[in-house]
Design a protein around this motif. Sequence first.
Motif, PDB file in Angstrom:
ATOM      1  N   VAL A  37      42.846  36.664  43.047  1.00 24.11           N
ATOM      2  CA  VAL A  37      41.983  37.235  44.079  1.00 24.11           C
ATOM      3  C   VAL A  37      42.562  38.561  44.548  1.00 24.11           C
ATOM      4  CG1 VAL A  37      43.140  35.940  45.932  1.00 24.11           C
ATOM      5  CG2 VAL A  37      40.804  36.753  46.274  1.00 24.11           C
ATOM      6  N   GLU A  38      41.666  39.513  44.744  1.00 24.93           N
ATOM      7  CA  GLU A  38      42.077  40.809  45.267  1.00 24.93           C
ATOM      8  C   GLU A  38      42.275  40.702  46.770  1.00 24.93           C
ATOM      9  OE1 GLU A  38      40.892  45.343  44.273  1.00 24.93           O
ATOM     10  OE2 GLU A  38      39.233  44.042  44.811  1.00 24.93           O
ATOM     11  N   GLY A  39      43.304  41.363  47.260  1.00 26.42           N
ATOM     12  CA  GLY A  39      43.554  41.411  48.692  1.00 26.42           C
ATOM     13  C   GLY A  39      42.626  42.419  49.363  1.00 26.42           C
ATOM     14  N   VAL A  40      42.956  42.768  50.565  1.00 24.85           N
ATOM     15  CA  VAL A  40      42.169  43.764  51.301  1.00 24.85           C
ATOM     16  C   VAL A  40      43.045  44.990  51.530  1.00 24.85           C
ATOM     17  CG1 VAL A  40      40.685  42.056  52.406  1.00 24.85           C
ATOM     18  CG2 VAL A  40      42.783  42.775  53.546  1.00 24.85           C
ATOM     19  N   PRO A  41      42.433  46.158  51.659  1.00 24.76           N
ATOM     20  CA  PRO A  41      43.233  47.368  51.894  1.00 24.76           C
ATOM     21  C   PRO A  41      43.849  47.360  53.293  1.00 24.76           C
ATOM     22  CG  PRO A  41      40.888  47.874  51.969  1.00 24.76           C
ATOM     23  CD  PRO A  41      41.009  46.434  51.559  1.00 24.76           C
ATOM     24  N   ALA A  42      44.881  48.162  53.456  1.00 27.35           N
ATOM     25  CA  ALA A  42      45.506  48.321  54.768  1.00 27.35           C
ATOM     26  C   ALA A  42      44.444  48.771  55.763  1.00 27.35           C
ATOM     27  CB  ALA A  42      46.635  49.335  54.690  1.00 27.35           C
ATOM     28  N   GLY A  43      44.514  48.249  56.952  1.00 29.81           N
ATOM     29  CA  GLY A  43      43.567  48.633  57.993  1.00 29.81           C
ATOM     30  C   GLY A  43      42.231  47.906  57.926  1.00 29.81           C
TER      31      GLY A  43
END
Length: 119
Positions: free
Chosen positions: A98-104
């Motif tokens: 699974v792909e994470g989420v970008p910073a912020g």
Amino acid sequence: MSDDGAVPAYAVGLISDVTINEELLEYMSLIEATIVRFGGHWITHGRSPEIREGRSVGDIVVLGFPDLTSARAWYDSAEYQAIIPLRTRNSHAILAIVEGVPAGYTTEATIQKLRPHRA
């Protein structure tokens, strides 16, 4: 997010019905080199979760990778594919990448994407 803007990715395993034997120990001794080769690292390994909702799923393993491409390349690599049977013969697992989420990241952008599809 890494310095180059890539979004991290994770390989998440839910492991149950484990038989600890020489094959499984061999798998454990070999997997780390396959992970490191693709920039991966352990987030958690074989920890029993503290269940707050639902039923227990067994132990949880989470590997972190620099990005989705690296996580997929690790799983699809000849080195990792060669050792998978050592695990599958001795445990039951569900494994997902699974792909994470970008910073912020905040939920607002996702809410806006979902709003037109609400029931």
